[in-house]
Design a protein around this motif. Structure first.
Motif, mmCIF file in Angstrom:
data_model
loop_
_atom_site.group_PDB
_atom_site.id
_atom_site.type_symbol
_atom_site.label_atom_id
_atom_site.label_comp_id
_atom_site.label_asym_id
_atom_site.label_seq_id
_atom_site.Cartn_x
_atom_site.Cartn_y
_atom_site.Cartn_z
ATOM 1 N N LEU A 7 0.834 -1.206 0.000
ATOM 2 C CA LEU A 7 0.000 0.000 0.000
ATOM 3 C C LEU A 7 0.867 1.253 0.000
ATOM 4 C CD1 LEU A 7 -2.672 1.519 0.223
ATOM 5 C CD2 LEU A 7 -2.602 1.139 2.697
ATOM 6 N N LEU A 8 1.850 1.288 0.870
ATOM 7 C CA LEU A 8 2.712 2.469 0.963
ATOM 8 C C LEU A 8 3.538 2.653 -0.307
ATOM 9 C CD1 LEU A 8 3.874 2.205 4.681
ATOM 10 C CD2 LEU A 8 2.034 3.596 3.715
ATOM 11 N N ASN A 9 3.923 1.564 -0.923
ATOM 12 C CA ASN A 9 4.671 1.661 -2.177
ATOM 13 C C ASN A 9 3.784 2.218 -3.291
ATOM 14 O OD1 ASN A 9 7.236 1.108 -3.582
ATOM 15 N ND2 ASN A 9 5.985 -0.286 -4.803
ATOM 16 N N ALA A 10 2.508 1.817 -3.296
ATOM 17 C CA ALA A 10 1.571 2.344 -4.292
ATOM 18 C C ALA A 10 1.371 3.845 -4.099
ATOM 19 C CB ALA A 10 0.236 1.606 -4.202
ATOM 20 N N VAL A 11 1.308 4.280 -2.841
ATOM 21 C CA VAL A 11 1.212 5.719 -2.560
ATOM 22 C C VAL A 11 2.469 6.422 -3.059
ATOM 23 C CG1 VAL A 11 1.103 7.474 -0.739
ATOM 24 C CG2 VAL A 11 -0.306 5.407 -0.566
ATOM 25 N N LYS A 12 3.602 5.881 -2.714
ATOM 26 C CA LYS A 12 4.895 6.468 -3.101
ATOM 27 C C LYS A 12 5.033 6.595 -4.614
ATOM 28 C CE LYS A 12 9.823 5.305 -2.952
ATOM 29 N NZ LYS A 12 10.818 4.338 -2.425
ATOM 30 N N GLU A 13 4.511 5.612 -5.340
ATOM 31 C CA GLU A 13 4.622 5.607 -6.803
ATOM 32 C C GLU A 13 3.466 6.335 -7.486
ATOM 33 O OE1 GLU A 13 7.230 4.492 -8.441
ATOM 34 O OE2 GLU A 13 8.213 3.911 -6.569
ATOM 35 N N GLY A 14 2.475 6.772 -6.703
ATOM 36 C CA GLY A 14 1.347 7.504 -7.280
ATOM 37 C C GLY A 14 0.381 6.631 -8.059
ATOM 38 N N ARG A 15 0.262 5.365 -7.678
ATOM 39 C CA ARG A 15 -0.617 4.434 -8.398
ATOM 40 C C ARG A 15 -1.966 4.355 -7.675
ATOM 41 N NH1 ARG A 15 4.366 1.290 -8.603
ATOM 42 N NH2 ARG A 15 3.520 -0.115 -7.020
ATOM 43 N N MET A 16 -2.913 5.131 -8.157
ATOM 44 C CA MET A 16 -4.188 5.307 -7.462
ATOM 45 C C MET A 16 -5.005 4.021 -7.373
ATOM 46 S SD MET A 16 -6.126 7.536 -5.899
ATOM 47 C CE MET A 16 -5.761 9.211 -6.482
ATOM 48 N N GLU A 17 -5.275 3.386 -8.512
ATOM 49 C CA GLU A 17 -6.141 2.200 -8.510
ATOM 50 C C GLU A 17 -5.566 1.094 -7.636
ATOM 51 O OE1 GLU A 17 -7.308 0.766 -12.327
ATOM 52 O OE2 GLU A 17 -7.975 2.736 -13.032
ATOM 53 N N GLU A 18 -4.268 0.901 -7.736
ATOM 54 C CA GLU A 18 -3.619 -0.135 -6.935
ATOM 55 C C GLU A 18 -3.723 0.184 -5.446
ATOM 56 O OE1 GLU A 18 0.836 -2.041 -6.211
ATOM 57 O OE2 GLU A 18 0.433 -0.898 -8.038
ATOM 58 N N ALA A 19 -3.501 1.441 -5.094
ATOM 59 C CA ALA A 19 -3.559 1.843 -3.682
ATOM 60 C C ALA A 19 -4.957 1.623 -3.110
ATOM 61 C CB ALA A 19 -3.145 3.308 -3.541
ATOM 62 N N VAL A 20 -5.971 2.038 -3.854
ATOM 63 C CA VAL A 20 -7.354 1.872 -3.381
ATOM 64 C C VAL A 20 -7.701 0.394 -3.246
ATOM 65 C CG1 VAL A 20 -9.786 2.242 -3.965
ATOM 66 C CG2 VAL A 20 -8.129 4.097 -4.289
ATOM 67 N N SER A 21 -7.276 -0.401 -4.218
ATOM 68 C CA SER A 21 -7.559 -1.838 -4.184
ATOM 69 C C SER A 21 -6.918 -2.510 -2.967
ATOM 70 C CB SER A 21 -7.049 -2.491 -5.472
ATOM 71 O OG SER A 21 -7.220 -3.888 -5.423
ATOM 72 N N ILE A 22 -5.676 -2.153 -2.682
ATOM 73 C CA ILE A 22 -4.989 -2.746 -1.528
ATOM 74 C C ILE A 22 -5.671 -2.324 -0.229
ATOM 75 C CG2 ILE A 22 -2.826 -2.837 -0.225
ATOM 76 C CD1 ILE A 22 -1.375 -2.399 -2.936
ATOM 77 N N LEU A 23 -6.051 -1.057 -0.145
ATOM 78 C CA LEU A 23 -6.737 -0.593 1.065
ATOM 79 C C LEU A 23 -8.067 -1.325 1.242
ATOM 80 C CD1 LEU A 23 -6.814 1.259 3.505
ATOM 81 C CD2 LEU A 23 -7.856 3.025 2.055
#
Length: 200
Positions: free
Chosen positions: A37-53
């Motif tokens: 999740l934190l890596n997705a935030v760091k990389e700016g990957r919105m869909e991935e971050a939301v999916s992981i959350l």
């Protein structure tokens, strides 16, 4: 010697309590999911971050207070801190990231229901990811020297700053930095510093 025995006693009571209430109090998402999740935030990957959350939120949460709303508030404040660090690592100027964090923590404390807090968690995630995306767009638009200058301004916005001190930080002649800054950013260094100060 007495201090050591007191400390050991406190630790023993804590460990005993933790074992006794393992399922009730100390549930946390798997570390790898949190890291993703934190890596997705760091990389700016919105869909991935939301999916992981969303996946994380299918799991039970740790109980961080007796009262459910207070417990969730505490959890979101912890998450906000992690998102802030991830955003900074992703290129968001620290002062900007901390401002976003402070605003969300104040909002967390204003929320009165679990539903409001759950919704805020996703809004918070989106805001941090968008901040990273915006920072990366700026990074692509600016030369390395100007990107360094902008980041330095935001990191030290509360300090007295001059064109000379900024030029020294980015290893450029003040006159050349002034010309390059105006060309790439569209405003003078002084105006940018003043505008950033007022915005904060």
């Amino acid at each position: 010697m007495k201090q050591t025995s007191i400390s050991n006693s406190i630790i023993e009571r804590y460990l005993s309590y933790r074992v006794e209430h393992q399922r009730e109090y100390f549930l946390h998402p798997p570390y790898m999911m949190e890291k993703q999740l934190l890596n997705a935030v760091k990389e700016g990957r919105m869909e991935e971050a939301v999916s992981i959350l969303e996946n994380i939120n299918t799991l039970e949460r740790a109980k961080l207070a007796e009262e459910p709303v207070r417990s969730l508030r505490n959890s979101l404040i912890c998450i906000c801190t992690l998102f802030t660090r991830a955003a900074i690592e992703g290129g968001v100027p620290p002062e900007t990231a901390f401002n976003v964090s402070d605003a969300h923590i104040l909002e967390i404390e204003r929320m009165e229901t679990l539903e409001q807090l759950f919704q805020l968690e996703y809004n918070m995630l989106r805001n941090f990811v968008e901040a990273v995306q915006q920072a990366r767009k700026q990074e692509c638009r600016y030369s390395h020297a100007i990107h360094m200058a902008v980041a330095y301004i935001h990191e030290n916005i509360l300090q007295v700053m001059t064109l000379e001190s900024l030029a020294k930080h980015v290893y450029l002649n003040p006159s050349y930095l002034s010309h390059l800054y105006k060309k790439e950013v569209g405003v003078s260094v002084t105006d940018y510093i003043n505008n950033s100060t007022f915005a904060d």
